[in-house]
Motif scaffolding. Structure first.
Motif: not given
Length: 669
Positions: A255-274, A564-570
């Motif tokens: 499911q993470g591969a099917a719905d990946p997150l972008p490599d940007d600051a917004g994804t970092l914010d989501l991760l920090e909130q979680a 598991w939704r993070l792109p490999p580069s993150m």
């Protein structure tokens, strides 16, 4: 945090069932020193027993085994449901809010099971748990283990034929206390243990006794079927017993591969909130709470998020060693000063660490050979002097790409994969031709002081050299890297071929999509094998031996699903793991306090085996004794022991595996 045990078998008098149950529960006092409860159903031959370490709702309203409001269900439960207040509000909003007896998460679970059903309640629950649930209406016993295997749960059969009884419990010692227990050593489990240094699920070191795998549920109705010929993997049915997987990391990866997150600051914010939410929920307790702090990325981030949400200094703990090569306490102290925590350092000597060794067989209950079990127990003991609950940074490596092998192995394979197989075997021999200390001296001028440096180069090159033997693919290389005795049949005596048995998670096919690169495949396999079998087992036993509850914010399943939704580069960037976590930590702690080579939680065990531990080790490795006991072929063990003593090779890990089995067999089996 608690301990549970029990059994289901032939009907019998309540007094007889209770006698067996109390005998089993007496082995688990360390897991639950505050209270004991016992419940029996004579007609069904069921006994549930519970030992309680009171963490939430310290009153008698949290006593277990606990019956549901209707009386249909009776449950013994070990763990914590971090979102149980949210579950209560949901139940009340749906009209299931009968008067509550107390505020324990046990009562919340039971109410949810009555209202939503077992599987839906598990899906909604956020936490760690092992559950034994007796359905009095349908006469079915359910055993459930949490998503990642934070809490242990063993099960199996004792007795013979029609007198066979199905037993279960938090530790093997509880099952061994049943009067019908007479299970010899399982040779398949021994072979796997010698390879991986722990016994992977579904095995235990005893025949017909198994570990319930993470994210799985067993449902068993009477009469109890006889033991299966081999262990069961989900999905399975054996007579009146069914085994299913109620949560799957493979599904999460797909499911993470099917719905990946972008490599940007917004994804970092989501991760920090979680992570903030996970830390906040896991910081709730009715007893003193703190955290382990090594000064590395994972524990520092957990503590930083704890301190940011706390109105008072968080209690943090580390240990300092008298050997500076293994002492991380100055790094932890620097992070603690910056964050303003109430930090405590327990200075320990080699003598302190050596004193733990005789306790390990009973503490771990089956052979377990990750030598960081020793400092882990010491830091737990230090924390227990002040708190009853401690948060840890475990699982950050598996979820976010922290182990050196995740970025070194793909680099290595890009070079080695192009080399013809015969030449790779020559290279394998050349890496082990020089001693580990010689490699360390040669590498010293090139060792970088940044985080991508490598500690103990020689030891790692020797392991790489052994691992390259017989490797034909990148995935072969991974399995070799996580194996210590590369060919267990070389050392485990089985009078020929080892008998067939159940597979493990490492034998399962990888998720069909979502793991295109080697690093992701390694992280996935570590998460379903090494994480529950080694890391979580190590911490649970080390902590519960002195009645300390540990919590792992990274294993909030919502955090894991986001990872598991993070792109490999993150995860891995620029040859450095845990890139996303490092970016978050930069918001709280200066990078200069964190950056250093990944060291692990080590001790100079190899030197101790040549020195102060030698009088203890030598009798256990005596060739005549090994031959007499009949578990091992003595020759390869004797050869490695001689090479280790002479300094011609560092065989610490493989010898420690033999020693931990021998000490366990002498003390416990």
């Amino acid at each position: 945090m608690c301990g549970l045990t029990g059994f289901i078998g032939l009907p019998g008098p309540d007094a007889a069932l209770a006698s067996h149950g109390r005998r089993m529960a007496n082995t688990l006092v360390h897991r639950g020193p505050d209270d004991e409860g016992l419940w029996t159903d004579a007609d069904a031959g069921v006994c549930l027993v519970h030992r309680r370490l009171a963490i939430v709702d310290l009153s008698p309203a949290g006593h277990q085994p606990m019956a549901s409001a209707s009386g249909r269900y009776v449950m013994a439960y070990n763990g914590e449901i971090y979102n149980h207040a949210d579950l209560r509000r949901a139940l009340e909003s749906e009209g299931a809010g009968l008067p509550w007896r107390g505020h324990s998460d046990t009562e919340t679970l039971l109410r949810g099971i009555e209202h939503w059903g077992l599987d839906e309640t598990l899906r909604r629950a956020v936490g760690m748990f092992a559950i034994a649930l007796w359905d009095r209406q349908d006469r079915v016993l359910h055993l459930v283990r949490d998503r990642f295997g934070e809490k242990p749960l063993y099960y199996g059969w004792v007795g013979q034929g029609r007198d066979s009884t199905f037993v279960f419990g938090s530790e093997l010692k509880a099952l061994r206390a049943h009067p019908g227990f007479a299970s010899p050593v399982c040779r398949q489990a021994l072979a796997l243990y010698m390879r991986y240094l722990y016994v992977p699920a579904p095995y235990s070191m005893h025949r017909h006794i198994y570990k319930l795998e993470a994210g799985c549920r067993i449902s068993l109705s009477v009469p109890v079927p006889p033991p299966p010929e081999a262990g069961l993997r989900p999905p399975s049915r054996h007579g009146n017993l069914s085994l299913v997987r109620w949560w799957s990391l493979a599904d999460v990866a797909r499911q993470g591969a099917a719905d990946p997150l972008p490599d940007d600051a917004g994804t970092l914010d989501l991760l920090e909130q979680a992570l903030q939410r996970a830390v906040a929920q896991q910081s709730l307790a009715d007893v003193p709470l703190g955290a382990f702090l090594s000064g590395g990325v994972d524990s520092s981030l957990v503590v930083a998020l704890m301190q940011a949400q706390s109105s008072r200094p968080v209690k943090t703990f580390t240990i300092g060693f008298d050997d500076p090569a293994y002492d991380e306490s100055p790094h932890a102290a620097a992070v603690a000063r910056h964050l303003g925590t109430d930090h405590q350092v327990l200075q320990v000597t080699g003598t302190d660490a050596l004193a733990v060794v005789p306790r390990l067989p009973v503490m771990y209950d089956e052979p377990f050979a990750d030598s960081s079990q020793i400092p882990t127990h010491l830091v737990c003991a230090a924390a227990r002097q002040s708190v009853t609950v401690a948060l840890s940074g475990d699982a950050g490596d598996e979820l976010f790409g922290g182990y050196n092998r995740y970025f070194w192995t793909p680099r290595l394979w890009r070079r080695l994969g192009a080399i013809p197989y015969p030449l790779r075997q020559v290279l394998s021999g050349s890496l082990t031709a020089l001693s580990a200390p010689t490699w360390d001296r040669l590498a010293a001028p090139w060792q970088r002081r940044g985080s991508d440096g490598v500690a103990r180069v020689g030891e790692k090159l020797h392991k790489l050299g052994r691992s390259l033997r017989g490797v034909r693919t990148a995935d072969d290389l991974y399995l070799r890297l996580v194996s210590e005795w590369q060919d267990p049949a070389e050392v485990v005596r089985a009078d020929g071929m080892l008998p067939a048995g159940p597979t493990t998670a490492l034998d399962d096919p990888l998720p069909g999509t979502g793991l295109p690169d080697l690093a992701a495949r390694m992280m996935y396999r570590d998460s379903v094998s090494y994480l529950p079998g080694d890391i979580l087992c190590k911490v649970d036993r080390a902590a519960m031996a002195i009645s300390l509850e540990t919590r792992v914010p990274f294993l909030d399943h919502r955090v894991a699903e986001l990872a598991w939704r993070l792109p490999p580069s993150m995860r891995i960037r620029g040859g450095q793991g845990k890139w996303a976590l490092r970016q978050l930590l930069d918001r709280h702690v200066p990078r200069t306090l964190i950056e250093r080579p990944k060291q692990g939680f080590g001790i100079p065990l190899g030197d101790w085996l040549r020195g102060p531990l030698r009088p203890w080790a030598e009798p256990l490795l005596d060739p005549a004794r090994l031959a007499r006991e009949g578990h091992f072929h003595p020759a390869p063990i004797t050869a490695r022991w001689a090479q280790h003593l002479a300094g011609r090779g560092d065989h610490t890990a493989s010898l420690w595996a033999v020693l931990m089995f021998q000490a366990w067999f002498e003390t416990v089996a």
